[in-house]
Design a protein around this motif. Structure first.
Motif: not given
Length: 242
Positions: A167, A104, A154, A165
């Protein structure tokens, strides 16, 4: 003798080059290629040949860059002699786990090839690879995109045993004035068959969060994912101070 001395310092020494068949891989799929070893100016003893999958990202909580080895792929642990000017080729393959964070904004991956040279400077080669999502996280991100929510930031928390993770999304037109940002965390290890994570909606003076668990039926398509996410967000927007 002089060439041998230079080779021991890495000058005119053996070289290594990993040539991948493609520079991206979907979770669960195999990436293949060829690992080339080129002899230098003198004969050298090779003690091993391996490839590390390395991860680079930014730690969400500390803001610091993080870089670590995810796993090591042994190409050969046999010792051999590499003669001057000789080219050798070794097949390379790697099956991408489902448990890794996806590539990402900040999270990147590369293969670091390592040629271990006896009494010399080890040769290395770096090749970037993009890891693409599959299953629940793929449809979740496509559903967010369908709703017009733009990914702005991110990063990662945790380690290779259990990555989280994060976002961060910017509100779409239909959410303008209702929330300043939408943050979503998900557990990369526990999200193969269902998406398990945490939503946080932030305003200027308040925030609301809730755990989220979505199954494959709810995330079967881009459209169904978008509708599921829309319903969830609308349910939690009430009372948020923007």
């Amino acid at each position: 003798m002089f060439k041998t001395l230079l080779a021991s310092l890495g000058i005119g020494s053996a070289r290594i080059d990993l040539v991948l068949d493609r520079d991206e891989v979907v979770m669960g799929e195999k990436v293949t290629g060829q690992l080339y070893v080129y002899g230098g100016n003198v004969e050298q003893a090779i003690e091993g040949l391996s490839v590390d999958l390395r991860l680079k990202s930014r730690h969400v909580k500390t803001g610091q860059e993080m870089e670590e080895t995810v796993c090591t792929i042994e190409v050969t642990d046999e010792e051999f002699t590499l003669r001057p000017g000789v080219e050798m080729k070794f097949p390379f393959s790697f099956v991408c786990p489902y448990t890794l964070p996806i590539s990402s904004i900040n999270t990147k991956y590369y293969f670091m090839s390592n040629l271990e040279i006896d009494n010399g400077v080890d040769a290395k080669d770096r090749d970037f690879i993009r890891i693409k999502p599959v299953g629940p996280i793929k449809w979740f991100l496509e559903g967010m995109s369908e709703l017009g929510l733009e990914l702005k930031a991110e990063g990662l928390s945790g380690d290779e045993d259990e990555y989280l993770q994060m976002f961060q999304f910017q509100p779409a037109d239909w959410l303008k004035g209702q929330t300043d940002e939408i943050i979503f965390w998900y557990d990369t290890v526990k999200s193969k068959k269902e998406l398990r994570g945490f939503f946080e909606l932030k305003g200027q003076s308040s925030a609301k969060g809730d755990y989220l668990s979505l199954d494959l039926e709810q995330l079967a398509t881009r459209e169904s994912a978008a509708e599921t996410i829309r319903t969830h967000l609308q349910r939690h927007l009430k009372g948020l101070q923007v």
